[in-house]
Design a protein around this motif. Structure first.
Motif, PDB file in Angstrom:
ATOM      1  N   PRO A 256       0.839  -1.208   0.000  1.00  0.00           N
ATOM      2  CA  PRO A 256       0.000   0.000   0.000  1.00  0.00           C
ATOM      3  C   PRO A 256       0.874   1.257   0.000  1.00  0.00           C
ATOM      4  CG  PRO A 256       0.025  -1.023   2.163  1.00  0.00           C
ATOM      5  CD  PRO A 256       0.695  -1.987   1.238  1.00  0.00           C
ATOM      6  N   GLY A 257       0.530   2.168  -0.877  1.00  0.00           N
ATOM      7  CA  GLY A 257       1.289   3.411  -0.950  1.00  0.00           C
ATOM      8  C   GLY A 257       2.470   3.374  -1.894  1.00  0.00           C
ATOM      9  N   LEU A 258       2.863   2.206  -2.395  1.00  0.00           N
ATOM     10  CA  LEU A 258       3.996   2.132  -3.313  1.00  0.00           C
ATOM     11  C   LEU A 258       3.610   2.716  -4.667  1.00  0.00           C
ATOM     12  CD1 LEU A 258       6.805   1.082  -4.268  1.00  0.00           C
ATOM     13  CD2 LEU A 258       5.639  -1.061  -4.880  1.00  0.00           C
ATOM     14  N   LEU A 259       4.444   3.605  -5.176  1.00  0.00           N
ATOM     15  CA  LEU A 259       4.287   4.139  -6.522  1.00  0.00           C
ATOM     16  C   LEU A 259       5.553   3.799  -7.302  1.00  0.00           C
ATOM     17  CD1 LEU A 259       2.663   7.636  -5.856  1.00  0.00           C
ATOM     18  CD2 LEU A 259       1.558   5.541  -6.668  1.00  0.00           C
ATOM     19  N   ALA A 260       5.431   2.841  -8.200  1.00  0.00           N
ATOM     20  CA  ALA A 260       6.574   2.385  -8.977  1.00  0.00           C
ATOM     21  C   ALA A 260       6.715   3.212 -10.249  1.00  0.00           C
ATOM     22  CB  ALA A 260       6.406   0.911  -9.328  1.00  0.00           C
ATOM     23  N   ASP A 261       7.908   3.150 -10.830  1.00  0.00           N
ATOM     24  CA  ASP A 261       8.127   3.814 -12.114  1.00  0.00           C
ATOM     25  C   ASP A 261       7.456   3.050 -13.247  1.00  0.00           C
ATOM     26  OD1 ASP A 261       9.796   5.767 -10.916  1.00  0.00           O
ATOM     27  OD2 ASP A 261      11.463   4.337 -10.940  1.00  0.00           O
ATOM     28  N   ALA A 262       7.323   1.736 -13.068  1.00  0.00           N
ATOM     29  CA  ALA A 262       6.688   0.907 -14.093  1.00  0.00           C
ATOM     30  C   ALA A 262       6.144  -0.356 -13.440  1.00  0.00           C
ATOM     31  CB  ALA A 262       7.674   0.552 -15.199  1.00  0.00           C
ATOM     32  N   VAL A 263       5.132  -0.930 -14.081  1.00  0.00           N
ATOM     33  CA  VAL A 263       4.546  -2.190 -13.626  1.00  0.00           C
ATOM     34  C   VAL A 263       4.509  -3.146 -14.812  1.00  0.00           C
ATOM     35  CG1 VAL A 263       2.533  -3.349 -12.652  1.00  0.00           C
ATOM     36  CG2 VAL A 263       3.135  -1.044 -11.879  1.00  0.00           C
ATOM     37  N   GLN A 301      -6.475  -1.819 -13.080  1.00  0.00           N
ATOM     38  CA  GLN A 301      -6.584  -0.637 -12.215  1.00  0.00           C
ATOM     39  C   GLN A 301      -5.707  -0.767 -10.969  1.00  0.00           C
ATOM     40  OE1 GLN A 301     -10.611   1.435 -12.255  1.00  0.00           O
ATOM     41  NE2 GLN A 301     -11.206  -0.670 -12.771  1.00  0.00           N
ATOM     42  N   HIS A 302      -5.504  -1.998 -10.491  1.00  0.00           N
ATOM     43  CA  HIS A 302      -4.572  -2.212  -9.385  1.00  0.00           C
ATOM     44  C   HIS A 302      -3.163  -1.785  -9.807  1.00  0.00           C
ATOM     45  CE1 HIS A 302      -2.503  -4.188  -6.034  1.00  0.00           C
ATOM     46  NE2 HIS A 302      -1.702  -4.730  -6.938  1.00  0.00           N
ATOM     47  N   CYS A 303      -2.758  -2.178 -11.008  1.00  0.00           N
ATOM     48  CA  CYS A 303      -1.424  -1.810 -11.498  1.00  0.00           C
ATOM     49  C   CYS A 303      -1.292  -0.294 -11.648  1.00  0.00           C
ATOM     50  CB  CYS A 303      -1.153  -2.500 -12.835  1.00  0.00           C
ATOM     51  SG  CYS A 303      -0.972  -4.299 -12.720  1.00  0.00           S
ATOM     52  N   LEU A 304      -2.331   0.360 -12.180  1.00  0.00           N
ATOM     53  CA  LEU A 304      -2.275   1.815 -12.339  1.00  0.00           C
ATOM     54  C   LEU A 304      -2.193   2.520 -10.986  1.00  0.00           C
ATOM     55  CD1 LEU A 304      -4.850   2.371 -15.217  1.00  0.00           C
ATOM     56  CD2 LEU A 304      -2.392   2.835 -15.307  1.00  0.00           C
ATOM     57  N   SER A 305      -2.859   1.947  -9.966  1.00  0.00           N
ATOM     58  CA  SER A 305      -2.826   2.578  -8.646  1.00  0.00           C
ATOM     59  C   SER A 305      -1.435   2.541  -8.023  1.00  0.00           C
ATOM     60  CB  SER A 305      -3.818   1.885  -7.711  1.00  0.00           C
ATOM     61  OG  SER A 305      -3.360   0.590  -7.319  1.00  0.00           O
ATOM     62  N   HIS A 306      -0.568   1.665  -8.539  1.00  0.00           N
ATOM     63  CA  HIS A 306       0.801   1.565  -8.032  1.00  0.00           C
ATOM     64  C   HIS A 306       1.817   2.212  -8.971  1.00  0.00           C
ATOM     65  CE1 HIS A 306       0.486  -0.696  -4.341  1.00  0.00           C
ATOM     66  NE2 HIS A 306      -0.346  -1.555  -4.901  1.00  0.00           N
ATOM     67  N   THR A 307       1.335   3.031  -9.896  1.00  0.00           N
ATOM     68  CA  THR A 307       2.225   3.664 -10.864  1.00  0.00           C
ATOM     69  C   THR A 307       2.264   5.166 -10.618  1.00  0.00           C
ATOM     70  OG1 THR A 307       1.499   2.002 -12.470  1.00  0.00           O
ATOM     71  CG2 THR A 307       2.758   3.863 -13.317  1.00  0.00           C
ATOM     72  N   GLN A 308       3.447   5.719 -10.531  1.00  0.00           N
ATOM     73  CA  GLN A 308       3.567   7.158 -10.309  1.00  0.00           C
ATOM     74  C   GLN A 308       3.239   7.932 -11.586  1.00  0.00           C
ATOM     75  OE1 GLN A 308       7.498   8.452  -9.391  1.00  0.00           O
ATOM     76  NE2 GLN A 308       8.354   7.866 -11.345  1.00  0.00           N
ATOM     77  N   GLN A 309       3.024   9.239 -11.446  1.00  0.00           N
ATOM     78  CA  GLN A 309       2.742  10.067 -12.609  1.00  0.00           C
ATOM     79  C   GLN A 309       3.900   9.967 -13.606  1.00  0.00           C
ATOM     80  OE1 GLN A 309      -0.146  11.518 -13.062  1.00  0.00           O
ATOM     81  NE2 GLN A 309      -0.828  10.772 -11.074  1.00  0.00           N
TER      82      GLN A 309
END
Length: 694
Positions: A256-263, A301-309
């Motif tokens: 939770p809260g992780l924002l990756a550069d790519a998924v 949508q789960h993957c997008l929620s973990h992707t940064q802008q």
């Protein structure tokens, strides 16, 4: 051990084991189990098999399986994974040195490494297992030293894998490489933080790490898969920051809260029990609550929620997700927001399930710069030709050509999204406003295979004449090759010869047998340049008689092919196989996985003679075992012992048959091309039917 395990040990079918039990009174009596599934003493079975010459040479992996059955309960095997990882990071030589030490010193040498690595492997609660089973640890170290940490770990987690999970399939290595390469951009550094929320054995993250990702996050609902992913990534990329968790990513998100550069993600397909009701108000559903039948859109949508802008998501999706009515609303929102950038259709058979054409979806999270159009790529025309000798019409996937088309198209579109030059029949961009219709159908074939510009009749007639002329010449060549001298009968009865097995010939140094190393033992070497002329020979290359087409794995211990080598697939395909004799064009290429390479002594065996008898159906069937997956034990194949002068006569005949097959392949391809060109001319109005039916 069970009857099934005896069959694997002896390299025979289960039916053969049943026959032994009925026909041989001295076959070991059961020592446990049930009437329908009896269990036998391992040592007694080994003794009985050895007395009859049915016991193959023991491998370190066989020893480890046997030791696990007799020494440790299934619940304890996961506790040995840190030892496998520690030994893999020590290297083969240090592992062998530990094996030679007494138990106490061996365990002392591993203890520190085990404790430092235990938190990297999910599902491991008790690291004291190694101290309880020193003999088992010694066997494990031997397996790691000989075969690598990953194959040893696969054995340890065998009982903890959910092989019946519906909708879960392994992702082929070429597709893994393609997905990871799609994150590369010529003028940008590779994404540092990469997440895979359905990681399986970790292949996608390994590929990303080899390209420059330094922080890798993974989660899988199957404990054994997550543990195997941790070991695979840690041994392949020891410098990467790694965090692997066990759990259902949709119901119990471990990051939770992780924002990756790519998924990167190849989620399970067709799940109906993914938590639709209990997750109805989850904040991850930024576009809409996915319907119960659209689990893939929940994963998206789960993957997008973990992707940064500014980050990218690449997902492997079933084709139905692109057009099912239930997901129409979410697809429309993906288009309106500019999140969906590209949809790529793979050829049928490129990845399991093999009967459908899977899609790659590329998404970009950047609301400040929404896309005005979407790139569609249909790679159906980039696959290989029919496999001919395998008895199937499914085309072999030409991964080199496919990857080149996909990567070149994507990079050109990414650089100039509003000025992409369409590739007729393969790739084109479509404005978002055209896609927002009643169906919101995102199937690439619907948008790529649009009506082409009218072809000039004279131009198409000239093309048709040229391709028909090539077909006539190919047919004439095939006719000439298939004629000629008669093939006389051998006599009233078939000839018989004194024969030897490949195992006998190996012991006599008449030939050598090599195989490409497994993934677990291959070391990445990103500093070595890849030449355009060097490729890897794959199983499909052998089956379709085409040049080597696979990508280079950048390993330090690869096998280079030499002219005169005989190459045979490890598995039977539809009950048949082919043996390839390497020529000068194959020399210097690399041997791919799942291939056996036999290198004969040219003074004792003609390679074409060897290849002809190796590929004989009767010979292959006698050395094969398995049901759905039929594996050939190459050491049990038999070869006639003939003088070299007699071998050369047979070799010339086998080489002639090979030439006939190659000519037939060419004629078949030209026949398909001729029919396609003429049919297109008729249906487009550019050509008229001939005046007569002849």
């Amino acid at each position: 051990m069970t009857a099934a395990e005896i069959s694997r040990l002896a390299g025979v079918t289960r039916a053969t084991v049943s026959n032994w039990r009925r026909r041989h009174p001295d076959f070991p009596a059961p020592v446990g189990g049930t009437e329908t599934s009896p269990a036998y003493d391992l040592s007694a079975v080994r003794t009985w098999l050895a007395a009859r010459g049915q016991l193959p040479a023991n491998s370190a992996k066989d020893d480890l399986r046997a030791a696990l059955r007799s020494d440790a309960p299934d619940s304890a095997t996961l506790g040995l994974l840190p030892a496998a990882l520690a030994a893999g990071l020590l290297g083969p030589e240090e592992s062998k040195n530990l094996i030679a030490l007494p138990d106490r010193e061996m365990l002392a040498g591993l203890t520190a490494a085990i404790e430092s690595r235990s938190d990297q492997i999910p599902g491991v609660d008790d690291v004291s297992v190694a101290a309880q089973y020193p003999d088992l640890v010694r066997t494990l170290l031997r397996c790691v030293a000989e075969d690598g940490a990953v194959p040893a770990a696969e054995i340890l987690v065998e009982e903890h894998l959910d092989e019946t999970a519906g909708g879960s399939y392994p992702t082929p290595a070429p597709l893994v490489e393609l997905m990871a390469s799609l994150l590369s951009a010529p003028d940008k550094s590779y994404p540092a933080r990469v997440l895979d929320p359905a990681c399986g054995s970790g292949g996608l993250l390994v590929a990303a790490g080899k390209r420059g990702a330094t922080q890798l996050y993974a989660q899988d609902v199957v404990t054994g898969q997550a543990a195997l992913a941790a070991i695979t990534i840690a041994t392949t990329l020891p410098e990467a920051q790694l965090d692997v968790r066990v759990g259902d990513s949709l119901r119990a998100d471990a990051f939770p809260g992780l924002l990756a550069d790519a998924v990167l993600c190849a989620p399970p397909y067709g799940e109906r029990d993914w938590g639709n009701e209990e997750l109805a108000y989850d904040p991850r559903w930024i576009f809409a609550l996915p319907p119960k039948s659209e689990s893939e859109l929940a994963w998206l949508q789960h993957c997008l929620s973990h992707t940064q802008q500014g980050g990218t998501v690449i997902m492997l999706m079933p084709p139905a997700t692109a057009e099912r009515a239930a997901g129409r609303r979410i697809r429309a929102e993906l288009l309106r927001s500019g999140t969906l950038r590209a949809v790529i259709a793979l050829p049928v058979g490129a990845a399991p399930p093999l009967h459908i054409s899977l899609h790659l979806w590329l998404l970009h999270r950047d609301p400040t710069s929404p896309g005005q159009n979407v790139l569609f790529i249909d790679t159906a025309e980039t696959d290989g030709r029919p496999t001919g000798d395998t008895g199937t019409r499914r085309a072999a996937t030409d991964w080199h050509r496919l990857s080149t088309v996909v990567l070149d198209s994507w990079r050109e579109y990414d650089l100039r999204p509003d000025a992409f030059d369409a590739l007729p029949g393969t790739a084109r961009t479509v404005p978002v406003v055209e896609l927002l219709n009643e169906a919101v159908d995102l199937t690439p074939a619907r948008h790529v295979r649009v009506t082409a510009a009218p072809t000039q009749p004279e131009e198409l007639a000239a093309t048709a004449h040229a391709v028909r002329d090539r077909l006539r010449r190919a047919a004439a060549g095939l006719t000439a090759l298939s004629g000629g001298q008669n093939w006389p009968p051998a006599g009233a009865e078939p000839q018989t010869w004194r024969q030897a097995t490949i195992a006998d010939l190996l012991r006599g140094d008449a030939l050598s047998l090599v195989r490409a190393p497994t993934i677990g033992r291959r070391a990445a070497d990103s500093t070595r340049p890849e030449t355009s002329s060097t490729r890897t020979l794959t199983v499909q290359d052998v089956l379709t008689r085409r040049p080597a087409s696979g990508p280079i794995d950048h390993a330090g211990d690869e096998i280079k092919i030499e002219a005169g080598d005989v190459i045979l697939p490890e598995l039977l395909h539809h009950g048949r196989s082919v043996a390839r004799v390497a020529d000068t064009a194959d020399a210097g290429q690399l041997l791919g996985r799942h291939l056996h390479l036999l290198r004969p002594d040219p003074t004792r065996f003609d390679p074409w003679f060897l290849a002809g008898f190796l590929a004989a159906e009767e010979n292959l069937n006698a050395a094969a075992s398995g049901t759905s997956i039929v594996r050939v034990d190459v050491r049990r194949l038999r070869i006639p012992l003939l003088p070299t002068s007699e071998q050369h006569r047979y070799a010339m005949a086998f080489r002639r048959l090979h030439t006939i097959r190659v000519a037939a392949d060419l004629a078949n391809r030209l026949a398909d091309e001729t029919a396609r060109v003429l049919s297109a001319g008729l249906t487009e109005g550019a050509l008229l039917p001939p005046e007569t039916a002849t």
